[in-house]
Design a protein around this motif. Structure first.
Motif, PDB file in Angstrom:
ATOM      1  N   GLN A 360       0.860  -1.177   0.000  1.00 25.79           N
ATOM      2  CA  GLN A 360       0.000   0.000   0.000  1.00 25.79           C
ATOM      3  C   GLN A 360       0.898   1.229   0.000  1.00 25.79           C
ATOM      4  O   GLN A 360       1.960   1.249   0.628  1.00 25.79           O
ATOM      5  CB  GLN A 360      -0.910  -0.006   1.221  1.00 25.79           C
ATOM      6  N   SER A 361       0.474   2.286  -0.681  1.00 28.07           N
ATOM      7  CA  SER A 361       1.304   3.471  -0.819  1.00 28.07           C
ATOM      8  C   SER A 361       1.747   4.033   0.531  1.00 28.07           C
ATOM      9  O   SER A 361       2.912   4.396   0.714  1.00 28.07           O
ATOM     10  CB  SER A 361       0.545   4.538  -1.612  1.00 28.07           C
ATOM     11  N   SER A 362       0.844   4.096   1.489  1.00 27.97           N
ATOM     12  CA  SER A 362       1.189   4.643   2.798  1.00 27.97           C
ATOM     13  C   SER A 362       2.125   3.738   3.584  1.00 27.97           C
ATOM     14  O   SER A 362       2.645   4.148   4.626  1.00 27.97           O
ATOM     15  CB  SER A 362      -0.072   4.909   3.619  1.00 27.97           C
ATOM     16  N   GLY A 363       2.353   2.529   3.098  1.00 26.04           N
ATOM     17  CA  GLY A 363       3.337   1.665   3.730  1.00 26.04           C
ATOM     18  C   GLY A 363       4.738   2.232   3.632  1.00 26.04           C
ATOM     19  O   GLY A 363       5.626   1.842   4.402  1.00 26.04           O
ATOM     20  N   LEU A 364       4.954   3.138   2.675  1.00 24.40           N
ATOM     21  CA  LEU A 364       6.226   3.861   2.603  1.00 24.40           C
ATOM     22  C   LEU A 364       6.191   5.048   3.545  1.00 24.40           C
ATOM     23  O   LEU A 364       6.976   5.169   4.466  1.00 24.40           O
ATOM     24  CB  LEU A 364       6.483   4.339   1.175  1.00 24.40           C
ATOM     25  N   TYR A 365       5.243   5.969   3.290  1.00 26.75           N
ATOM     26  CA  TYR A 365       5.012   7.137   4.126  1.00 26.75           C
ATOM     27  C   TYR A 365       3.730   7.797   3.640  1.00 26.75           C
ATOM     28  O   TYR A 365       3.257   7.520   2.536  1.00 26.75           O
ATOM     29  CB  TYR A 365       6.190   8.119   4.084  1.00 26.75           C
ATOM     30  N   ILE A 366       3.176   8.649   4.456  1.00 24.17           N
ATOM     31  CA  ILE A 366       1.915   9.306   4.143  1.00 24.17           C
ATOM     32  C   ILE A 366       2.115  10.341   3.032  1.00 24.17           C
ATOM     33  O   ILE A 366       3.051  11.147   3.072  1.00 24.17           O
ATOM     34  CB  ILE A 366       1.319   9.988   5.391  1.00 24.17           C
ATOM     35  N   THR A 367       1.229  10.313   2.041  1.00 23.81           N
ATOM     36  CA  THR A 367       1.174  11.348   1.016  1.00 23.81           C
ATOM     37  C   THR A 367      -0.292  11.770   0.871  1.00 23.81           C
ATOM     38  O   THR A 367      -1.200  10.994   1.177  1.00 23.81           O
ATOM     39  CB  THR A 367       1.680  10.852  -0.347  1.00 23.81           C
ATOM     40  N   ASP A 368      -0.508  12.988   0.409  1.00 22.54           N
ATOM     41  CA  ASP A 368      -1.871  13.386   0.071  1.00 22.54           C
ATOM     42  C   ASP A 368      -1.851  14.189  -1.222  1.00 22.54           C
ATOM     43  O   ASP A 368      -0.828  14.748  -1.616  1.00 22.54           O
ATOM     44  CB  ASP A 368      -2.556  14.151   1.208  1.00 22.54           C
TER      45      ASP A 368
END
Length: 424
Positions: A360-368
């Protein structure tokens, strides 16, 4: 083939020995001054929360692999990271690395890629390649535009389908590339898709079946202003954002933090105009984002979104990522367990085909404000982010030699086919 004649030139790699010769800088040499912009390896950011904390210091995150992060940071940012308990190793002076790689301060008119990398396509060559494909395969192609950039460049899109001139009732798939200016390998990825699904039509059964049953859209460069600036004068600038001026005199919005869905919601982008992940003053303030969003919105026919699958190609880290990026939750507003399980299943299947790591993308770090969250959150499109080759590499990670174009684009053929098969 959508390729251009290569002119032999200097090799692409920058070794530590070359760096010492060019700059006098040596790793571990305490007597050397700390560079204004250093290339660092960050160890200890072993969780998504920790990596998100790293991004919130304003550093330029180049890549993430196995928990380690490659970042460009100022001395103050490096000190802030160390204060978080992280271990940093300085790999080089970012500006010196760019100089050694062919970069410089002066930015003349765009010319071509540095010597040895001429196999990459400039903007004009990219446009010519699309026109050549359309001329050679007029029955199955149609070239149009999704809109214009800040500097007035056209953002071309090519449609590939057995009846390209007709809007048929078939599932549509969208491939987008070159969101971030310095990620030139992704433009080559999109041009390879165009070449494969045009030149292979009628002779390759898989290609022919896909073109006959789907409508395929390809946008090879979403950020041509930035891409041209990045190679201006035949030198690399390490540029990421678009070329839209900001109110404080800096230049550039991170296009992939400017999409309207959950824009600025979750501290996953910067409000500082000079930051590499600056989200812009408002959602869709970047003309490039407005153009892409309007195009996808236009594919809602009779109240139904026709685009069923999407890949946005980036470099680097060799990852397959899926929404959401703005939250660590898997089941949340806009995402059921069944929907998440489908994302995960298809993502893992694609990653198995190309050797990338799925997450999942947020598994790297949070983006918005990124395109994949918007594609799913706004339109329920099965949307993925691919971080292409290499798995790491600092400045060279963005500028692999043109000999890598063919093996690294064909490497994703299976994944592209998997997405097409699941787009329904």
């Amino acid at each position: 083939m959508l390729t251009k004649r290569r002119v032999l030139g200097a090799g692409a790699g920058v070794t530590a020995a070359v760096l010492v010769l060019v700059t006098g800088w040596q790793a571990g040499a305490a007597e050397e001054p700390v560079p204004d912009q250093g290339l660092y390896q960050v160890q200890g950011a072993d969780t998504a929360d920790a990596r998100t904390d790293v991004t919130r210091t304003g550093v330029d995150v180049l890549g993430v692999r196995d928990g380690a992060m490659e970042v460009v940071a100022s001395p103050a940012q490096a000190a802030a990271l160390r204060d978080q308990g992280l271990t940093l190793s300085l790999d080089g002076d970012w500006d010196a690395l760019l100089d050694a790689r062919g970069g410089g301060v002066s930015r003349a008119a765009a010319a071509d890629f540095p010597a040895g990398d001429e196999g990459y396509h400039t903007y004009d060559e990219m446009v010519a390649a699309l026109q050549a494909a359309a001329s050679a395969h007029p029955d199955i192609t149609a070239v149009s535009s999704v809109g214009s950039t800040y500097e007035g460049r056209d953002i071309p899109v090519i449609k590939i389908s057995d009846n390209a001139a007709t809007d048929e009732d078939e599932p549509e798939v969208l491939f987008t590339c070159n969101m971030h200016a310095r990620e030139h390998l992704t433009t080559e990825m999109c041009l390879h898709i165009v070449d494969r699904f045009t030149s292979g039509y009628g002779s390759d059964a898989g290609v022919t079946g896909a073109v006959d049953s789907k409508e395929i859209w390809v946008v090879p460069s979403q950020n041509p202003d930035g891409a041209e600036f990045d190679i201006a004068g035949g030198e690399y600038a390490g540029w990421r954002k678009n070329r839209q001026p900001n109110s404080d005199g800096t230049v550039g919005t991170d296009i992939n933090r400017n999409f309207s869905y959950k824009w600025g919601c979750c501290d996953g982008s910067s409000t500082t105009p000079s930051a590499e992940d600056y989200r812009g003053p408002s959602a869709a303030s970047a003309p490039e984002v407005r153009a892409v969003q309007a195009f996808v919105d236009s594919r809602v026919v009779g109240g139904v979104q026709q685009i069923k699958g999407h890949i946005d190609f980036h470099t680097f880290s060799e990852l397959v990522l899926w929404p959401f990026g703005h939250t660590y939750d898997t089941v949340t507003e806009g995402m059921t367990q069944e929907e998440y399980d489908r994302f995960k299943s298809v993502g893992e299947e694609m990653a198995a085909s190309n050797g990338y790591t799925p997450d999942q993308s947020s598994g790297l770090y949070i983006t918005d404000g990124d395109i994949n969250d918007w594609m799913w959150g706004q339109h329920k499109v099965l949307s993925y982010c691919f971080e292409m080759y290499p798995s790491g590499g600092g400045i060279d990670g963005f500028y692999p030699p043109d000999e890598d174009i063919a093996p690294q684009t064909t490497r994703n053929d299976g994944a592209v086919d998997i997405l097409l098969a699941n787009a329904s």
